[in-house]
Enzyme design. Structure first.
Site, PDB file in Angstrom:
ATOM      1  N   SER A 170     -10.509  65.383   8.613  1.00 40.05           N
ATOM      2  CA  SER A 170     -11.805  65.957   9.009  1.00 40.05           C
ATOM      3  C   SER A 170     -11.892  67.431   8.603  1.00 40.05           C
ATOM      4  O   SER A 170     -12.962  67.916   8.208  1.00 40.05           O
ATOM      5  CB  SER A 170     -12.057  65.794  10.516  1.00 40.05           C
ATOM      6  N   ASN A 171     -10.783  68.146   8.689  1.00 38.85           N
ATOM      7  CA  ASN A 171     -10.795  69.552   8.251  1.00 38.85           C
ATOM      8  C   ASN A 171     -11.003  69.649   6.746  1.00 38.85           C
ATOM      9  O   ASN A 171     -11.756  70.489   6.272  1.00 38.85           O
ATOM     10  CB  ASN A 171      -9.503  70.262   8.668  1.00 38.85           C
TER      11      ASN A 171
ATOM     12  N   LYS B  21      14.208  64.849  -0.832  1.00 44.57           N
ATOM     13  CA  LYS B  21      13.232  65.842  -0.375  1.00 44.57           C
ATOM     14  C   LYS B  21      13.092  66.948  -1.424  1.00 44.57           C
ATOM     15  O   LYS B  21      12.006  67.443  -1.716  1.00 44.57           O
ATOM     16  CB  LYS B  21      13.737  66.430   0.955  1.00 44.57           C
TER      17      LYS B  21
ATOM     18  N   MET C 110       1.834  67.291   7.166  1.00 45.75           N
ATOM     19  CA  MET C 110       2.850  67.049   8.190  1.00 45.75           C
ATOM     20  C   MET C 110       4.280  67.383   7.764  1.00 45.75           C
ATOM     21  O   MET C 110       5.232  66.886   8.359  1.00 45.75           O
ATOM     22  CB  MET C 110       2.764  65.589   8.666  1.00 45.75           C
TER      23      MET C 110
ATOM     24  N   ASN D 114      -2.307  77.733   7.761  1.00 43.01           N
ATOM     25  CA  ASN D 114      -2.290  76.471   8.504  1.00 43.01           C
ATOM     26  C   ASN D 114      -3.186  76.624   9.732  1.00 43.01           C
ATOM     27  O   ASN D 114      -3.387  77.734  10.224  1.00 43.01           O
ATOM     28  CB  ASN D 114      -0.855  76.150   8.938  1.00 43.01           C
TER      29      ASN D 114
ATOM     30  N   HIS E  37      -3.643  75.095  13.689  1.00 42.33           N
ATOM     31  CA  HIS E  37      -2.891  74.369  14.720  1.00 42.33           C
ATOM     32  C   HIS E  37      -3.737  74.294  15.986  1.00 42.33           C
ATOM     33  O   HIS E  37      -4.299  75.312  16.415  1.00 42.33           O
ATOM     34  CB  HIS E  37      -1.561  75.074  14.994  1.00 42.33           C
TER      35      HIS E  37
END
Ligand code: GRF
Length: 184
Positions: free
Chosen positions: A13-14, A61, A86, A103, A105
């Site tokens: 949504s952001n 990773k 994430m 970011n 939050h």
């Protein structure tokens, strides 16, 4: 034209809100690490540019993070906007784009870091929570705070009410901060 890369792993949504607010004044590209994320459906519907770097397709990773860094460098972004991304970014990426990665939050940091922050605040029974936008460093939800908006949790609020109120604040706040940072 300024270049914005939005990184998202989930609902989006952001991302959608940022794309709609900036598509005419900036070059907005989505990077997602998750091929099944709903944010990709949104990007397709909005005809937004997107790249999927499937985290699970890389054997380590390190390999994923190297590919991500190369991809980010190739975009020469003015701003990298994490919107429900994430994963932690490695320090080489944070350093490369110092003060150019932000970011959002859904709590008043440093309270309620990590996943499910809205639920954690609701269950804890705090009377005031809110939204934080911060620069990104190597730690989770820990970089320098840019802006915070508080929200009072009223007695009669359900969790769903709180969640909706937080998301409404997020959408306004994130676009305001992005505008200030890219100068538009
Ligand atoms: C938002 O609550 C944001 O604060 C957090 O992840 C959520 C992403 O929501 N970092 P959406 O995917 O943008 O709808």
């Amino acid at each position: 034209m300024k270049k914005i890369v939005v990184m998202a792993s989930g609902n989006g949504s952001n991302f959608e809100n940022i794309f709609l607010n900036f598509k005419d004044k900036a070059d907005v590209t989505l990077i997602s690490d998750c091929p099944k994320a709903f944010v990709i459906e949104r990007a397709k519907r909005l005809k937004a540019k997107f790249i999927v770097l499937d985290y699970r397709a890389y054997s380590t990773k390190r390999e994923y993070n190297d590919k991500l860094l190369d991809t980010l460098i190739s975009f020469e972004p003015d701003l990298i906007v994490l919107a429900g991304y994430m994963r932690l970014l490695p320090s080489i990426t944070v350093k490369k784009f110092e003060k150019r990665i932000i970011n959002i939050h859904p709590s008043l940091l440093p309270a309620f870091k990590g996943k499910n922050a809205i639920k954690k605040a609701f269950d804890y029974g705090v009377k005031i929570t809110g939204v934080t936008v911060h620069y990104v460093n190597e730690e989770m939800d820990a970089g320098q705070i840019i802006e915070q908006v508080p929200l009072k949790i009223e007695e009669n609020m359900t969790f769903k009410d709180l969640e909706s109120a937080i998301h409404r604040i997020e959408h306004t706040l994130y676009s305001n901060v992005i505008s200030k940072l890219i100068g538009g």
